[in-house]
Design an enzyme around this catalytic site. Sequence first.
Site, mmCIF file in Angstrom:
data_model
loop_
_atom_site.group_PDB
_atom_site.id
_atom_site.type_symbol
_atom_site.label_atom_id
_atom_site.label_comp_id
_atom_site.label_asym_id
_atom_site.label_seq_id
_atom_site.Cartn_x
_atom_site.Cartn_y
_atom_site.Cartn_z
ATOM 1 N N THR A 154 0.844 -1.094 0.041
ATOM 2 C CA THR A 154 0.014 -0.113 -0.074
ATOM 3 C C THR A 154 0.815 1.243 0.155
ATOM 4 O OG1 THR A 154 -1.705 -1.153 1.030
ATOM 5 C CG2 THR A 154 -1.693 1.457 1.035
ATOM 6 N N GLY A 164 2.613 -2.911 8.505
ATOM 7 C CA GLY A 164 2.802 -2.967 9.825
ATOM 8 C C GLY A 164 4.275 -3.256 10.267
ATOM 9 N N GLU A 187 -6.169 -5.511 3.141
ATOM 10 C CA GLU A 187 -5.982 -6.567 2.178
ATOM 11 C C GLU A 187 -7.250 -6.589 0.964
ATOM 12 O OE1 GLU A 187 -3.474 -8.062 2.158
ATOM 13 O OE2 GLU A 187 -2.828 -7.712 4.070
#
Length: 676
Positions: A153, A192, A435
Site C-alpha cells: 500500500t 505493519g 487486504e
Amino acid sequence: MAASVVGVPVPSSRVNPDIQKERNTATFDPLHLTYVLDGGKDRTQRRRYVESLALNDPAFKHKDLSFMDREERYTNSIRKAIHTVRRLRELEITDIQEINWYKGATVDSEVPNLSLHESMFAHTVATQMTKEQKLTWQPLLKNYELLGTYAQTELGHGTFLRGLETTATYDPATQEFVLHSPTLTAMKWWPGNLGKTCTHAVVAAQLISKGKSLGIHMFMVQLRSLEDHMPLPGIELGDIGPKFGYANIDNGFLRFDHVRIPRENMFMKYSQIEPDGSYVAPPAAKLTYGSMILIRAFIIGGMGRTLAKGATISIRYSAVRRQSELMPGAKEPQVLEYQSQQLKLFPNLATAYAFTFLGRQMQDMYAKYMSELSSGEYSSLPELHATAAGLKAFTSWVMIAGMEEMRLACGGHGYSSASAFPEIYANQNPAATYEGENTVMMLQTARYLLKCVRNVRAGKGVGGVMSYLAETPQPRSSAANDKDFLCSKMLTEAYKHVARRLVYEAADRVTDSLKKGRAQVIASNENHLHLLRAGQAHCHLYVVDNFFSAVAELAAPDSVKEVLQALASLYAVHGIIQNRGEFLYDGYLTGDQLAMADRQLIALLGTIRPNAVTLVDSFDIHDDILGSILGRYDGNVYENLYKWAKSSPLNDKEVVDAYDLHIKPFLRENIAKSKL
C-alpha cells in the site's frame, strides 16, 4: 457442581447464580460443541494445553493495556512477541495452528506484533520465490536473523494495485534494480512494523525493463542496517502516527531515492528478468495474488472469531444484568429475557458460528487450489479469487455492524474499555480496508458473476459455487406454513432466487449501458448499485448454503446438531427478514409468507434462549484471552468493574496535579469575583 473454563475448575460458590442457572438449562454438553469447533476432542485438549503454556507464563503478565501510553504498548508488545518466538523454539512447537493458539493466548485483545513477518512476508517468500532464492532467504527469516514486512500500500494507492507508483527499473549494466519513489504519493504507507521494527520488506513495485512497464512485481529490499538499525542510504522511513486502533503496532511509511538491489532480489518463481533485461511472463496473470487470497481466507474465519468474542461478552453480561420491570413488583428480569435483546444478540451469535464454519471451508478451498497449482493447474484461480474477495468484504462488513450492535446492547458499560469492545472493535475494524478495500472487493466478485452469466447465455455453463446461475429459477416459494421456514432446502432456494435475479439484473443493466455506446468501465461505474447488490446477495447465499451443509455433514451428538441447525435456521430466516424487500420484489415471497418467517424467527429465539450462554461457552475462550470484565466466565461483573476502576493511574493521587495547576486558581478566581 463445578463449572469450568479451559479445563480449570471454578467452585460454584464463586459463580454468579444467574449465569450458573443459564448453564443448568442447556440441552447439550458445551464440550461436545467445542470439539466440533476445534475438529475433535484431541485437538481441544491440545489447544487448551498450548494456551495454558502461555497463560501461565509470568513473562506475559503486565498492567492493563488501557492504562499504557502508545510507546509503552509498542515496547511491551515487541517484548512479548520476541519472548513468544523464544518460547516456541524452547517448546518445539512448529505446527502453524498450535503457534496461532499460543500467540492468541499472549496478546490480550491486541494485534500480535511481528505478525506480518510470520504471515505475508514468510508466505510470499515461500510461494513466489524460486527454490534457489528460498535457500537464501528462508533460513534467515525462520531464524529471525532479519525482521520483515509486506510493503504494498502507498500513500496515494491501496487496493488498485496497477496504480502503484513505486518503480523498480532494471539496469542490465550492473544487473541491479533501482527502487525509487518518484512522487510523494508513491511512498509506502501503512505496512505493519515498517516504522521502527523491520529490517527488510517485500516491496511491490512497477517493474520497468528496456523502457517498458511490465506491471507489479515483488522485490526483497533491506531497509535498515543489521548492525545499528539505522536506515540504509536512500531510504527514508518512520511511524505514521496514532490510528483508530493498532496502538501497539508501528505502521510505517517508506520512501526510496534510487536504491539499488541485486537482480536476484526479484521474486522469480513465476516471472523473471534475464540478465540482459528480457522478461519472462508468468503462466497466469494473477498467480502473484496467491498471498492475498490466503490472508483473505484467514480474515473470513477471523471475523467469526471476533463475533464469537462479541457474543460471549454481550450474552454473558445480559445474563447477569437485571434491568426494569416486566411485572410490577416482581424482581427485575435478566436483560436476556427481553425479546428486543435477543433480537440484537442471537442473530450475531448465529453469524459467529456461520463465519467460523465458512472460514474453515475457505481454508480447505485454498489448500485444494495450492495442490492443483503444484501440478500446473490454474483453472480454479479466478473462482477462488472472486470468492475470497467477496466473502472477505461481506464478512468484515457484517462483523463491524454486529460488534457495534452487541456493544450497544451492553448499555453504558459496553462503552468502557473494561468491556473489551473498544479494543476489539478498533483492532478489527480495519478488516474492511486492509487486504483489499471492501467495495472494490465486492465489485471484483460482481464482475466475475457477470462473466459467469455471459458463459451461461453462451451455452458454456458454469460449475462450482456459481452453478446456481445456470439452474432454472422457481418463480414462487413453496412455503405453506411457519415450519417450512425451518427447511434448509426451502431457505437456500429462496436465497438462490434472490441472488440469481440480482446477478442477472446487474448483467442486463451493464449490457444496456454498453448498447448505448458506453465503454466497459463506464458501463460498470454507472451500475455499481446493481453490481454491489448482486455481489452481496451471492455472498449471503454462499454463507447460508455453507452453514447448512456444514451442520448436515457434522459427526456430532444429536443434541449438538439440533442446536446448530437452529442457529443455521435463525441465520437464514433473520437474513430474509432483514432483506425482505428483495424477497418480495418479484413476488417470490408474499406478505403472508413473510409473516410466517416473522413468527418462525420469534420461535427460534425461544429455542436458542435456554442455550444462549452455553453456546458462547462452547467457543471456549479463556477469560485472559477475552480480556473483558463484562464477559467473565464466572459472571462476577460488578465487583471486578469496581476493582478495575480503582486501578486506574488517575486514582494514584487523591488530588491530581491539574487541581493546583488549573482547577484551584479557577475556583478561587470565581469565588473572589462573586465577593465583589
